[in-house]
Design an enzyme around this catalytic site. Structure first.
Site: not given
Length: 671
Positions: A463-464, A467, A470
């Site tokens: 998940h991290e 990010h 991104h």
């Protein structure tokens, strides 16, 4: 010489002393003011370049100093740093207001904005122009002098209250420890968890075992410890953080923050704080959010009630429990999960050695986006636990610097997050690459075992890192639109979509190997992971919705009549509560996401982004999870575009259509 005031590329952590921060902030603010003055006093007519672009590129040094300092305050803080944070936060908030309430500057911005129809601007330039204009209008540029003054007072006070709120939670977390000396008190805990608890006790010169409120200590105890009274003690301590009517109590902070936000929104002509916030979100209005949450609530509640009944029956049958309490939930859910799927986290952990999972997420990114990762040892870091990497594209061009910080320690707040030390932008023809960081709290290696992750921690790491991608793959001109500078309910799409690869056989085969034998995770375990992914999904969804509804209750209506935090919260939770109420605990007083972080009126966005992520991943599944065509579209229209365009438009360019809710309901087993 102050290392923060000399030009630096990667942050000069090893040279930093606490006494460098205030002078660096003072100087950087003065320099940024000079840049703003130069824009304001420019005798040429206002243009996009000399006003809007110039404004976006101003204050770069201040941004760098701030990012270094506030990242340390989260990941490696101490009392002195916290004191500096208290001192500098209102100053920064005041400086922000000096810009947005600067009439001459706003006049120039408005002059460009008023002629936007006749300017030939690119989509990115149009977006930046809108964003800059709104940063003034939404922060009081059109207000009268007395209202501007009140706005400044509100912002200065709120910034201090938010810091205080967070410090209280950290202090409460660090203050509590459950010291156990009796072997039977740790019955049920897996060997690795016992060893970690013993190691923690030893580090404090204590006999026996030490359990704390940090997640790697708290969660396993709640999940495995047989002693119900101790689970209750730990759960109550966790749930009552900053709710003890003492110096670390947050009730007053909650009421003040909510009321100040409401007053600020009213000053700016909005009905509530949520109306103000959601104007800049995909969801647009509180009504739309409420409708979205209620639609999911209607779908999830019957499933949640069925699951809860099943859990109650199971606990009664197993241990004669007549009334299931909050501190029983994780324990009996884990037992039931083992019974139904014979899937125990402890069976999975040997396949998820931290180093292998890191290598795995890198391999997934390599296959999707042609990235190459190299660990390097010549980049300065703020703690020995931090690992540093250079990331290249297929032509060996630098894409990003990456910092990874994965273990808990006293100076680090709980949870997991992505952040950046330097933004990406294009200046003087050079594409300046970003410096991105992932911070998590995973169990440290012990004398006999490496750091082995639970499956939940594996998905957190992915998940991290989503990010992170991104941020790393950002490719925009203006720093203000780069990377994760997007609408808040869009920001969780890249992170949540990457979690899907953790459930796919093809992806797991790349990295899930037994740390002792090297054996690849057996496919029956993979099948069980997939089958158990929707276990208690109704209850999980209900829990997330309850947080979203609590958030909207503080921010989507007038909070001035609320005098009792707990009573207000109980009222909101009536719709979603499955367990009996616990008078001694309170969620709001430690709900850092909405009172300290940036999620006020935005907690719904986790579920909103799940709709996007389930819909997006359905596209990958359809074409193949490593399909280059889909991955390239995702990289080009989502990961690299930052906030350069309306997110719904970006999503449609990637997917060919607006997202549908069905893939989420299907994935969650709620159809």
């Amino acid at each position: 010489m102050n290392p923060l005031l000399s030009p630096f590329d990667t942050a000069p952590f090893s040279e930093l002393k606490n006494e460098h921060f205030m002078p660096a902030f003072t100087q950087a603010i003065a320099d940024a003011r000079a840049e703003i003055d130069a824009i304001t006093h420019n005798t040429e007519a206002p243009t996009f370049e000399n006003t809007i672009a110039a404004l976006d590129f101003s204050g770069k040094q201040l941004d760098r100093v701030s990012s270094v300092f506030f990242n340390l305050n989260s990941a490696e803080t101490n009392e002195e740093i916290q004191k500096i944070a208290q001192e500098i936060s209102p100053v920064l908030s005041e400086f922000g207001n000096d810009i947005t309430l600067n009439e001459a500057l706003f006049k120039r911005v408005k002059a460009v904005y008023d002629q936007k129809e006749s300017l030939t601007l690119s989509t990115e330039e149009q977006t930046l122009l809108d964003k800059k204009y709104k940063s003034f209008s939404r922060n009081g540029a059109n207000l009268s002098e007395d209202k501007k003054k009140r706005l400044r007072e509100i912002d200065a006070e709120a910034s201090k209250l938010k810091l205080n709120f967070g410090e209280n939670i950290l202090a409460e977390t660090n203050k509590f420890q459950m010291h156990l000396t009796n072997e039977t008190d740790v019955d049920g805990l897996p060997e690795g968890e016992k060893e970690a608890a013993a190691q923690m006790a030893k580090a404090k010169d204590l006999e026996g075992w030490l359990i704390t409120l940090d997640y790697p200590s708290y969660i396993p105890f709640m999940k495995y410890a047989k002693n119900r009274a101790l689970r209750k003690k730990l759960s109550t301590a966790f749930g009552s953080k900053a709710f003890h009517n003492d110096a670390l109590d947050n009730q007053e902070n909650v009421l003040k923050i909510a009321k100040l936000r409401h007053e600020r929104a009213n000053l700016l002509g909005y009905k509530t704080h949520a109306h103000f916030v959601l104007e800049e979100r995909m969801a647009q209005t509180p009504e739309k959010v409420q409708e979205f949450l209620n639609e999911l609530l209607e779908k999830a509640k019957p499933a949640a009630e069925r699951e809860f009944k099943e859990l109650e029956d199971f606990a009664k049958e197993l241990d004669g429990i007549d009334q299931l309490e909050k501190w029983d939930g994780a324990y009996y859910s884990e037992k039931l999960k083992q019974k139904l799927f014979n899937l125990d986290d402890e069976k999975l952990k040997p396949y998820f050695k931290l180093e292998n999972v890191i290598a795995g997420v890198f391999k997934v990114a390599e296959k999707l986006y042609d990235l190459q990762f190299e660990e390097v040892f010549d980049i300065d870091k703020y703690h020995e636990d931090v690992k540093t990497y250079r990331i290249y594209d297929e032509d060996r061009k630098l894409v990003s610097i990456f910092y990874a910080d994965f273990h808990p320690r006293a100076g680090k707040r709980g949870g997991a997050w992505m952040t950046s030390f330097k933004s990406q932008y294009v200046e003087n023809g050079e594409n300046v690459r970003p410096h991105i960081s992932n911070v998590c709290n995973f169990t440290k290696p012990t004398a006999s075992k490496p750091s082995l992750l639970t499956f939940n921690e594996v998905t957190t790491l992915f998940h991290e890192f989503g990010h992170g991608l991104h941020g790393m793959l950002a490719n925009t001109i203006y720093p203000g639109l780069s990377g994760t500078s997007v609408y808040w309910d869009f920001v969780e799409l890249p992170s949540q979509v990457l979690e899907n690869w953790c459930y796919e056989k093809e992806a797991l085969a790349l990295f899930a190997t037994h740390y002792e034998t090297g054996e690849v995770i057996p496919m029956e375990l993979v099948e069980k992971i997939k089958a158990s992914a929707t276990f208690q999904e109704g209850m999980q969804t209900l829990r997330q919705l309850s947080f979203g509804l609590l958030d909207m209750s503080w921010h989507g209506a007038d909070p001035t009549a609320i005098t009792n935090v707990k009573a207000h919260e109980d009222q909101v939770f009536k719709e979603t509560d499955l367990y009996p109420a616990t008078p001694e605990t309170c969620m709001s007083t430690s709900f850092a996401h909405i009172f300290q972080g940036g999620y006020s009126s935005g907690y719904y966005s986790y579920k909103w982004a799940e709709v996007l992520d389930a819909d997006a991943f359905a596209y990958f599944k359809e074409k193949g999870i490593f399909n280059k065509e889909v991955a390239t579209k995702f990289k080009e229209h989502v990961l690299s575009k930052g906030g350069t365009e309306n997110p719904m438009e970006l999503y449609k360019k990637f997917r060919g259509a607006a997202p549908k809710i069905e893939p989420l309901l299907e994935r969650a087993g709620l159809l």
